[in-house]
Design a protein around this motif. Structure first.
Motif, short mmCIF file in Angstrom:
data_model
loop_
_atom_site.label_atom_id
_atom_site.label_comp_id
_atom_site.label_asym_id
_atom_site.label_seq_id
_atom_site.Cartn_x
_atom_site.Cartn_y
_atom_site.Cartn_z
N GLY A 80 0.81 -1.21 0.00
CA GLY A 80 0.00 0.00 0.00
C GLY A 80 0.84 1.26 0.00
N ALA A 81 1.88 1.27 0.86
CA ALA A 81 2.79 2.42 0.88
C ALA A 81 3.56 2.52 -0.43
N GLY A 82 3.90 1.36 -1.01
CA GLY A 82 4.63 1.35 -2.28
C GLY A 82 3.83 1.94 -3.43
N VAL A 83 2.52 1.64 -3.44
CA VAL A 83 1.64 2.20 -4.48
C VAL A 83 1.63 3.72 -4.40
N LEU A 84 1.57 4.25 -3.19
CA LEU A 84 1.59 5.71 -3.02
C LEU A 84 2.93 6.29 -3.46
N ALA A 85 4.03 5.59 -3.13
CA ALA A 85 5.36 6.08 -3.48
C ALA A 85 5.55 6.15 -4.99
N LEU A 86 4.99 5.19 -5.72
CA LEU A 86 5.14 5.16 -7.18
C LEU A 86 4.38 6.29 -7.86
N HIS A 87 3.36 6.82 -7.19
CA HIS A 87 2.57 7.92 -7.75
C HIS A 87 2.66 9.14 -6.85
N ALA A 88 3.87 9.38 -6.32
CA ALA A 88 4.05 10.40 -5.29
C ALA A 88 3.72 11.81 -5.77
N SER A 89 3.94 12.10 -7.04
CA SER A 89 3.77 13.47 -7.52
C SER A 89 2.33 13.81 -7.89
N SER A 90 1.44 12.81 -7.93
CA SER A 90 0.10 13.04 -8.44
C SER A 90 -0.77 13.88 -7.51
N ASP A 91 -0.49 13.90 -6.20
CA ASP A 91 -1.32 14.70 -5.29
C ASP A 91 -0.50 15.74 -4.54
N ARG A 92 0.62 16.17 -5.12
CA ARG A 92 1.46 17.17 -4.47
C ARG A 92 0.70 18.48 -4.34
N PRO A 93 0.65 19.06 -3.13
CA PRO A 93 -0.06 20.33 -2.95
C PRO A 93 0.51 21.43 -3.84
N LYS A 94 -0.35 22.34 -4.24
CA LYS A 94 0.04 23.42 -5.14
C LYS A 94 1.12 24.30 -4.50
N GLY A 95 2.16 24.58 -5.26
CA GLY A 95 3.24 25.44 -4.78
C GLY A 95 4.31 24.72 -3.98
N GLU A 96 4.19 23.41 -3.82
CA GLU A 96 5.19 22.66 -3.05
C GLU A 96 6.14 21.93 -4.00
N SER A 97 7.43 22.00 -3.72
CA SER A 97 8.43 21.38 -4.58
C SER A 97 8.41 19.86 -4.42
N SER A 98 8.90 19.18 -5.44
CA SER A 98 8.97 17.71 -5.38
C SER A 98 9.88 17.26 -4.25
N LYS A 99 10.95 18.02 -4.00
CA LYS A 99 11.90 17.68 -2.95
C LYS A 99 11.23 17.68 -1.59
N LEU A 100 10.44 18.74 -1.29
CA LEU A 100 9.77 18.83 0.01
C LEU A 100 8.70 17.76 0.15
N TYR A 101 8.02 17.44 -0.96
CA TYR A 101 6.98 16.42 -0.92
C TYR A 101 7.60 15.05 -0.60
N VAL A 102 8.67 14.72 -1.28
CA VAL A 102 9.34 13.43 -1.05
C VAL A 102 9.87 13.36 0.38
N LEU A 103 10.43 14.49 0.86
CA LEU A 103 10.93 14.53 2.23
C LEU A 103 9.79 14.32 3.22
N GLY A 104 8.63 14.93 2.94
CA GLY A 104 7.46 14.74 3.79
C GLY A 104 7.01 13.29 3.80
N PHE A 105 7.07 12.64 2.62
CA PHE A 105 6.71 11.22 2.50
C PHE A 105 7.64 10.37 3.37
N LEU A 106 8.95 10.64 3.26
CA LEU A 106 9.94 9.86 4.01
C LEU A 106 9.82 10.10 5.52
N MET A 107 9.53 11.35 5.91
CA MET A 107 9.39 11.66 7.34
C MET A 107 8.14 10.99 7.92
N THR A 108 7.07 10.92 7.13
CA THR A 108 5.86 10.23 7.59
C THR A 108 6.12 8.74 7.74
#
Length: 355
Positions: free
Chosen positions: A151-179
């Motif tokens: 389940g977590a892997g499915v989200l990771a493979l489509h990580a950029s599809s729900d990135r909040p507006k104005g947030e960089s890919s780097k911060l989004y990925v970091l948020g994913f890893l911190m969670t």
């Protein structure tokens, strides 16, 4: 002893409190960030800052024990012994770190994403329970670990599809890893608490569990307070409140409400475990996951793409597999216990032959 009617009433009340905390806390925390808040240490602090609320059930319990104890006036105000206190303090500091990881993830990810990632903590709990308390893996728990990881892997493979507006890919990925780190650390904390219970040289009562929860939350709050001091959050809070989208007063209401609702989760979970079992508590938390997802879509208009639906189904399937395995394991233990008791009674009734 508590009569059956009162126990059922308390169980329903604690289920409601747990539901409020489990579903409400991520929503309120995300509201803080969506409307202009950006102090992660403050958000971490608010997760356990409601610890003084625990004094209410502790005092009620103390006066009840004092009234019913025989002989009277022999009730101890504090039940926790020093070794348990030290272990609880260490776990509390780890909880503070876990709060920071989680708050960072909520700041960067939609609630509908972070909630599914946090659900993977069950897989980490199973792994660390195997290492620390020698809890054996079963076909059901292995299946649950695989499903939650998928389940977590499915989200990771489509990580950029729900990135909040104005947030960089780097911060989004970091948020994913911190969670994910928050889920892993919490998966370690739960077996550590269980190990502490096993090693404690005193009876583990509901009152003692409340004391343990209070000390844990106090040291977690202390850890986050140090973080706030280093990050100069206390100086920044008044400035942030003045420019908050909902207004200055509502800024403080949101922060305070998050502290209260987060504490509802802890108190509700403890109450459900006491009135029923940890299994019931876990099942309820799993059942509330879709409700959290729905609330996130309603309040924040988050996208719920197909991959989130797949991840949610896999996570719920993993929960069902794990808890079904636990139910079967408990039934097997009860049957074995009954068989041993029957054999013991049969042996006692067998006449001894004369020499």
């Amino acid at each position: 002893m508590m009569n059956n009617t009162l126990r059922k009433a308390l169980l329903v009340l604690n289920c409601i409190i747990l539901a409020i905390g489990n579903c409400g806390s991520p929503i309120i925390m995300r509201l803080y960030f969506v409307k202009g808040g950006n102090r992660i240490w403050l958000s971490s602090f608010s997760q356990t800052a409601g610890w003084p609320i625990i004094f209410i059930p502790l005092l009620i319990s103390y006066f009840h024990r004092r009234k019913t104890q025989v002989p009277p006036n022999t009730t101890n105000l504090i039940l926790m012994k020093y070794p348990v206190f030290i272990a609880t303090a260490v776990i509390g500091l780890l909880t503070g770190l876990d709060d920071y990881f989680y708050a960072y993830g909520v700041a960067r990810l939609p609630v509908s994403t972070s909630s599914i990632i946090i659900a993977s903590q069950l897989a980490f709990t199973a792994f660390f329970a195997f290492l620390l308390v020698k809890q054996k893996f079963t076909a059901y728990s292995v299946n649950a670990v695989v499903l939650l990881t998928a389940g977590a892997g499915v989200l990771a493979l489509h990580a950029s599809s729900d990135r909040p507006k104005g947030e960089s890919s780097k911060l989004y990925v970091l948020g994913f890893l911190m969670t994910l780190a928050a889920a892993a650390l919490y998966g370690l904390i739960l077996p550590m608490v269980e190990l502490m219970y096993m090693k404690a040289k005193q009876a583990i009562t509901y009152n003692l569990v409340l004391e343990i929860q209070l000390v844990m939350c106090f040291f977690a709050t202390l850890f986050c307070t140090v973080g706030m001091l280093i990050n100069k959050d206390f100086q920044a809070i008044p400035r942030e409140a003045r420019v908050y989208e909902l207004g200055e007063t509502k800024y403080y209401v949101v922060v305070a409400l998050n502290a209260v609702i987060a504490q509802c989760f802890f108190l509700g979970a403890i109450g459900v475990i006491y009135c029923a079992s940890s299994l019931v508590s876990g099942i309820l938390i799993a059942a509330l996951l879709p409700i959290t997802e729905i609330l996130a879509v309603i309040f924040f208009h988050e996208k719920f793409q197909a991959e989130k639906g797949v991840a949610l189904v896999l996570s719920l399937w993993g929960f069902v597999s794990y808890f079904y395995g636990e139910i079967k394991h408990n039934e097997t233990k009860d049957d074995q216990s009954k068989d041993q008791k029957s054999q013991s009674q049969a042996t006692e009734m067998t006449p001894i032959a004369a020499p």
